[in-house]
Write a protein that holds these residues in place. Sequence first.
Motif, PDB file in Angstrom:
ATOM      1  N   ASN A 204       0.869  -1.184   0.000  1.00  0.00           N
ATOM      2  CA  ASN A 204       0.000   0.000   0.000  1.00  0.00           C
ATOM      3  C   ASN A 204       0.907   1.236   0.000  1.00  0.00           C
ATOM      4  O   ASN A 204       1.729   1.406   0.909  1.00  0.00           O
ATOM      5  CB  ASN A 204      -0.911  -0.010   1.227  1.00  0.00           C
ATOM      6  CG  ASN A 204      -1.915   1.125   1.180  1.00  0.00           C
ATOM      7  OD1 ASN A 204      -1.533   2.282   1.004  1.00  0.00           O
ATOM      8  ND2 ASN A 204      -3.184   0.807   1.321  1.00  0.00           N
ATOM      9  N   THR A 205       0.735   2.084  -1.021  1.00  0.00           N
ATOM     10  CA  THR A 205       1.682   3.190  -1.210  1.00  0.00           C
ATOM     11  C   THR A 205       1.708   4.176  -0.039  1.00  0.00           C
ATOM     12  O   THR A 205       2.722   4.834   0.173  1.00  0.00           O
ATOM     13  CB  THR A 205       1.364   3.961  -2.510  1.00  0.00           C
ATOM     14  OG1 THR A 205      -0.008   4.337  -2.504  1.00  0.00           O
ATOM     15  CG2 THR A 205       1.642   3.102  -3.728  1.00  0.00           C
ATOM     16  N   ALA A 206       0.611   4.260   0.725  1.00  0.00           N
ATOM     17  CA  ALA A 206       0.577   5.197   1.861  1.00  0.00           C
ATOM     18  C   ALA A 206       1.726   4.934   2.823  1.00  0.00           C
ATOM     19  O   ALA A 206       2.330   5.866   3.361  1.00  0.00           O
ATOM     20  CB  ALA A 206      -0.750   5.078   2.607  1.00  0.00           C
TER      21      ALA A 206
ATOM     22  N   ASP B 179      -1.134  -0.772  -4.338  1.00  0.00           N
ATOM     23  CA  ASP B 179      -2.405  -0.362  -3.727  1.00  0.00           C
ATOM     24  C   ASP B 179      -2.351   1.141  -3.479  1.00  0.00           C
ATOM     25  O   ASP B 179      -1.968   1.617  -2.411  1.00  0.00           O
ATOM     26  CB  ASP B 179      -2.645  -1.133  -2.436  1.00  0.00           C
ATOM     27  CG  ASP B 179      -4.086  -0.992  -1.952  1.00  0.00           C
ATOM     28  OD1 ASP B 179      -4.878  -0.307  -2.633  1.00  0.00           O
ATOM     29  OD2 ASP B 179      -4.418  -1.573  -0.903  1.00  0.00           O
ATOM     30  N   ALA B 180      -2.716   1.882  -4.507  1.00  0.00           N
ATOM     31  CA  ALA B 180      -2.499   3.331  -4.537  1.00  0.00           C
ATOM     32  C   ALA B 180      -3.806   4.117  -4.565  1.00  0.00           C
ATOM     33  O   ALA B 180      -3.838   5.288  -4.249  1.00  0.00           O
ATOM     34  CB  ALA B 180      -1.654   3.688  -5.751  1.00  0.00           C
ATOM     35  N   LYS B 181      -4.886   3.452  -4.955  1.00  0.00           N
ATOM     36  CA  LYS B 181      -6.225   4.064  -5.014  1.00  0.00           C
ATOM     37  C   LYS B 181      -6.190   5.419  -5.709  1.00  0.00           C
ATOM     38  O   LYS B 181      -6.760   6.391  -5.248  1.00  0.00           O
ATOM     39  CB  LYS B 181      -6.825   4.153  -3.612  1.00  0.00           C
ATOM     40  CG  LYS B 181      -6.962   2.752  -2.967  1.00  0.00           C
ATOM     41  CD  LYS B 181      -7.656   2.755  -1.630  1.00  0.00           C
ATOM     42  CE  LYS B 181      -7.861   1.343  -1.103  1.00  0.00           C
ATOM     43  NZ  LYS B 181      -6.630   0.660  -0.647  1.00  0.00           N
ATOM     44  N   ARG B 182      -5.551   5.454  -6.884  1.00  0.00           N
ATOM     45  CA  ARG B 182      -5.416   6.685  -7.629  1.00  0.00           C
ATOM     46  C   ARG B 182      -6.617   6.927  -8.537  1.00  0.00           C
ATOM     47  O   ARG B 182      -7.433   6.029  -8.765  1.00  0.00           O
ATOM     48  CB  ARG B 182      -4.140   6.647  -8.472  1.00  0.00           C
ATOM     49  CG  ARG B 182      -2.847   6.547  -7.670  1.00  0.00           C
ATOM     50  CD  ARG B 182      -2.633   7.749  -6.770  1.00  0.00           C
ATOM     51  NE  ARG B 182      -1.240   7.839  -6.328  1.00  0.00           N
ATOM     52  CZ  ARG B 182      -0.790   7.379  -5.163  1.00  0.00           C
ATOM     53  NH1 ARG B 182      -1.583   6.802  -4.301  1.00  0.00           N
ATOM     54  NH2 ARG B 182       0.489   7.523  -4.838  1.00  0.00           N
TER      55      ARG B 182
ATOM     56  N   ASP C 253      -7.773  10.482 -11.431  1.00  0.00           N
ATOM     57  CA  ASP C 253      -7.751  11.924 -11.690  1.00  0.00           C
ATOM     58  C   ASP C 253      -8.275  12.126 -13.100  1.00  0.00           C
ATOM     59  O   ASP C 253      -8.647  11.153 -13.761  1.00  0.00           O
ATOM     60  CB  ASP C 253      -6.306  12.446 -11.529  1.00  0.00           C
ATOM     61  CG  ASP C 253      -6.262  13.890 -11.078  1.00  0.00           C
ATOM     62  OD1 ASP C 253      -6.901  14.746 -11.738  1.00  0.00           O
ATOM     63  OD2 ASP C 253      -5.613  14.193 -10.066  1.00  0.00           O
TER      64      ASP C 253
ATOM     65  N   TYR D  66      -0.182   8.800 -13.617  1.00  0.00           N
ATOM     66  CA  TYR D  66      -0.172   7.790 -12.545  1.00  0.00           C
ATOM     67  C   TYR D  66       0.015   6.385 -13.129  1.00  0.00           C
ATOM     68  O   TYR D  66       0.755   5.569 -12.596  1.00  0.00           O
ATOM     69  CB  TYR D  66      -1.491   7.827 -11.756  1.00  0.00           C
ATOM     70  CG  TYR D  66      -1.573   8.905 -10.707  1.00  0.00           C
ATOM     71  CD1 TYR D  66      -0.590   9.058  -9.740  1.00  0.00           C
ATOM     72  CD2 TYR D  66      -2.681   9.748 -10.633  1.00  0.00           C
ATOM     73  CE1 TYR D  66      -0.684  10.045  -8.751  1.00  0.00           C
ATOM     74  CE2 TYR D  66      -2.793  10.732  -9.648  1.00  0.00           C
ATOM     75  CZ  TYR D  66      -1.789  10.866  -8.709  1.00  0.00           C
ATOM     76  OH  TYR D  66      -1.898  11.830  -7.729  1.00  0.00           O
TER      77      TYR D  66
ATOM     78  N   ALA E 120      -9.682   4.515  -7.833  1.00  0.00           N
ATOM     79  CA  ALA E 120     -10.936   4.969  -7.230  1.00  0.00           C
ATOM     80  C   ALA E 120     -11.919   5.332  -8.344  1.00  0.00           C
ATOM     81  O   ALA E 120     -11.516   5.893  -9.358  1.00  0.00           O
ATOM     82  CB  ALA E 120     -10.673   6.173  -6.332  1.00  0.00           C
ATOM     83  N   PRO E 121     -13.210   5.013  -8.192  1.00  0.00           N
ATOM     84  CA  PRO E 121     -14.159   5.189  -9.307  1.00  0.00           C
ATOM     85  C   PRO E 121     -14.831   6.557  -9.396  1.00  0.00           C
ATOM     86  O   PRO E 121     -15.460   6.852 -10.408  1.00  0.00           O
ATOM     87  CB  PRO E 121     -15.223   4.135  -9.006  1.00  0.00           C
ATOM     88  CG  PRO E 121     -15.231   4.006  -7.516  1.00  0.00           C
ATOM     89  CD  PRO E 121     -13.820   4.312  -7.055  1.00  0.00           C
TER      90      PRO E 121
ATOM     91  N   LEU F 204     -12.025   0.149  -6.823  1.00  0.00           N
ATOM     92  CA  LEU F 204     -12.813   0.077  -5.586  1.00  0.00           C
ATOM     93  C   LEU F 204     -14.277  -0.121  -5.951  1.00  0.00           C
ATOM     94  O   LEU F 204     -14.828   0.647  -6.734  1.00  0.00           O
ATOM     95  CB  LEU F 204     -12.676   1.371  -4.784  1.00  0.00           C
ATOM     96  CG  LEU F 204     -11.273   1.759  -4.315  1.00  0.00           C
ATOM     97  CD1 LEU F 204     -11.335   3.098  -3.565  1.00  0.00           C
ATOM     98  CD2 LEU F 204     -10.672   0.681  -3.425  1.00  0.00           C
TER      99      LEU F 204
END
Lengths: 271, 271
Positions: free
Chosen positions: A60-62, A94-97, A99, A107, A123-124, A145
């Motif tokens: 997870n990137t966080a 796991d970046a949940k990017r 834009d 990204y 993320a949708p 997601l």
Amino acid sequence: MTTQQLIQQIRTKKSFLCIGLDVDLNKIPKHLLDAEDPIFEFNKAIIDATHDLCVSYKPNTAFYEAYGLKGWQSLQKTIAYINEKHPEIFTIADAKRGDIGNTSTMYAKAFLEDLDFDSVTVAPYMGKDSVEPFLAFENKHAIMLALTSNEGAFDFQTKTTDGKELYKTVIETSKTWKNSENLMYVVGATKAEYFAEIRKIAPDNFLLVPGVGAQGGSLAEVCRYGMNANVGLLVNSSRAVIYASGGLDFAEKAKIEALKLQQEMEEIMNK
Amino acid sequence: MTTQQLIQQIRTKKSFLCIGLDVDLNKIPKHLLDAEDPIFEFNKAIIDATHDLCVSYKPNTAFYEAYGLKGWQSLQKTIAYINEKHPEIFTIADAKRGDIGNTSTMYAKAFLEDLDFDSVTVAPYMGKDSVEPFLAFENKHAIMLALTSNEGAFDFQTKTTDGKELYKTVIETSKTWKNSENLMYVVGATKAEYFAEIRKIAPDNFLLVPGVGAQGGSLAEVCRYGMNANVGLLVNSSRAVIYASGGLDFAEKAKIEALKLQQEMEEIMNK
């Protein structure tokens, strides 16, 4: 990696375990903190101990961004190590990017091309043009997601939109996008009964399932409702495996926890 | 930075311009490519030329992640430069992050504490516990996606949920979250008529408005429907300002474009 290669790996290893490499310097064994790159040393030991029991690793990137430049270096070294030593492993950033289109392309290149992950979570909320750039890479995948494992999932994801829950609209709509065969979905294990509903909409897609173990989900329940003919599941465990011990034996104990999960998975696959 | 300090800055500079530092090495002047850190040199020149005409800078993290470690270093140097030279400027990490609670906390620390941005953009899909960690920092802000400026905004954000559009549900729900006074919202300029609706739900919150200029939105229309007694808007321009010229005069030309926008804003504020 192609979906077929992932399926083949699952059959060979009799495992659909994904190990989450969510490395927190406050939680790893103290003796590693003297290393030049404690995060990478930790990951390397976990990977060496578990790579034949799992089919996927998911940093997870966080947890890497939290350590700034050093963290990004650890992430780079970790993905390079996996790709070099264990190219059969399916890797997930796991970046949940997500834009606007041209920015999502940046990204996508960062994670799928430069770092060379097999997939990235997205993320949708921003819709089609925020996700399609992640689907444009051959043999790479975006994992969107859908229904997450946290409490906040009920704030919006399960709200009724056009007569059905938002997460269903999200999955259905995404199936019309370009290269949607490269899509997988995140579906939390804490809501096993929802898997039956999701399989009606997405019978073939792989589902990445967090929430088994630390977050309370049951593997047997998830498989009962979510498994398809190609297994179609990547079940993630992070803390329960990687923090099984805080001592010198951390990798050995991680292997024991991964083995337990793999054996449980093998038993289910044999049924 | 407190909201009051931001408002004061807007009144002093007679500007509510945010400049997006979305730096693409393919678009910056060729003579900068020989510098040790072309991205930082570009940003520094843009900041030196425009800091008295704008109240905010917004680097989009995708453009930095795309260059790996070097990109992160450029981002660090950019935010440190702004914080040192122009501490009155409101800084936005346009990162669109969001994850389960403990993971969002890692992101929040990375951007609001370590990098010391005043704010970070966040995605709403995972709900309350994915956003609240970003609201827990004193005098820091989370800017949540509500209605974005891209085509994909119509895929989910404008779908009807519980009798109203999802973006309205998102804003309304978020107002019940802890420290929600630290929330701002992203609302795209391409849909000016929606601002009247949003002001009914969120009369006081600042709105970050992308989509003026390159994406086709009109400043006058946005202000007509979206401005409140404290202005309450941060209008972003990226490409139209920073890529005004690809030559040696890029900073000078950026200043001219920023000045045009500032003058247009001053005129609207004086009405």
